[in-house]
Design a protein around this motif. Structure first.
Motif, PDB file in Angstrom:
ATOM      1  N   PRO A  33       2.407  -5.382   8.681  1.00  0.00           N
ATOM      2  CA  PRO A  33       3.721  -5.187   8.067  1.00  0.00           C
ATOM      3  C   PRO A  33       4.250  -3.676   7.992  1.00  0.00           C
ATOM      4  N   GLY A  34       3.123  -2.993   7.184  1.00  0.00           N
ATOM      5  CA  GLY A  34       3.319  -1.562   7.037  1.00  0.00           C
ATOM      6  C   GLY A  34       3.741  -1.152   5.527  1.00  0.00           C
ATOM      7  N   ALA A  35       3.523  -0.100   4.959  1.00  0.00           N
ATOM      8  CA  ALA A  35       4.057   0.258   3.539  1.00  0.00           C
ATOM      9  C   ALA A  35       4.382   1.633   3.569  1.00  0.00           C
ATOM     10  N   THR A  36       5.078   1.848   2.314  1.00  0.00           N
ATOM     11  CA  THR A  36       5.710   3.029   1.974  1.00  0.00           C
ATOM     12  C   THR A  36       5.386   3.699   0.674  1.00  0.00           C
ATOM     13  N   ASP A  37       4.279   2.950  -0.003  1.00  0.00           N
ATOM     14  CA  ASP A  37       3.702   3.489  -0.925  1.00  0.00           C
ATOM     15  C   ASP A  37       2.353   2.947  -1.320  1.00  0.00           C
ATOM     16  N   GLU A  38       1.462   3.668  -2.220  1.00  0.00           N
ATOM     17  CA  GLU A  38       0.168   3.499  -2.040  1.00  0.00           C
ATOM     18  C   GLU A  38      -0.098   1.804  -2.622  1.00  0.00           C
TER      19      GLU A  38
END
Length: 106
Positions: A33-38
């Protein structure tokens, strides 16, 4: 049984993540899905078990934590980070995913 190559993309915001996923997508592998934070990236790293993580943005701690948990993980980045293969542009991502030693440059 062999599983398909899986790639996790991480970027600083949703717009950049979308662009990064478009630059990374291929019929040859599956995208997580992907991520925008650690924190979300680490959660997906453990849940999705990708073979490759593509990190665009200042995430040196993420890269360190990911490689600590999974030493054989391949990391591709837009900047110099310990343990990562650096690409000069998003155009080089697919090639870097295909070639473990880094993108083939002409």
């Amino acid at each position: 049984m062999c599983r398909a190559l899986k790639v996790l993309c991480v970027a600083q915001d949703a717009e950049t993540l979308g662009a990064l996923k478009r630059a990374t997508v291929s019929a040859e592998w599956e995208l997580a899905p992907g991520a925008t934070d650690e924190d979300e990236a680490i959660r997906q790293l453990h849940a999705e078990r990708p073979h490759v993580v593509v990190v665009f943005g200042p995430f040196p701690r993420l890269v360190e934590r990911a490689l600590e948990a999974y030493p054989s993980l391949r990391v591709i980045s837009d900047r110099d980070m310990s343990g990562a293969v650096v690409v000069g542009s998003s155009d080089e991502i697919r090639d870097a995913v295909k070639h473990p030693d880094g993108p083939v440059r002409s």
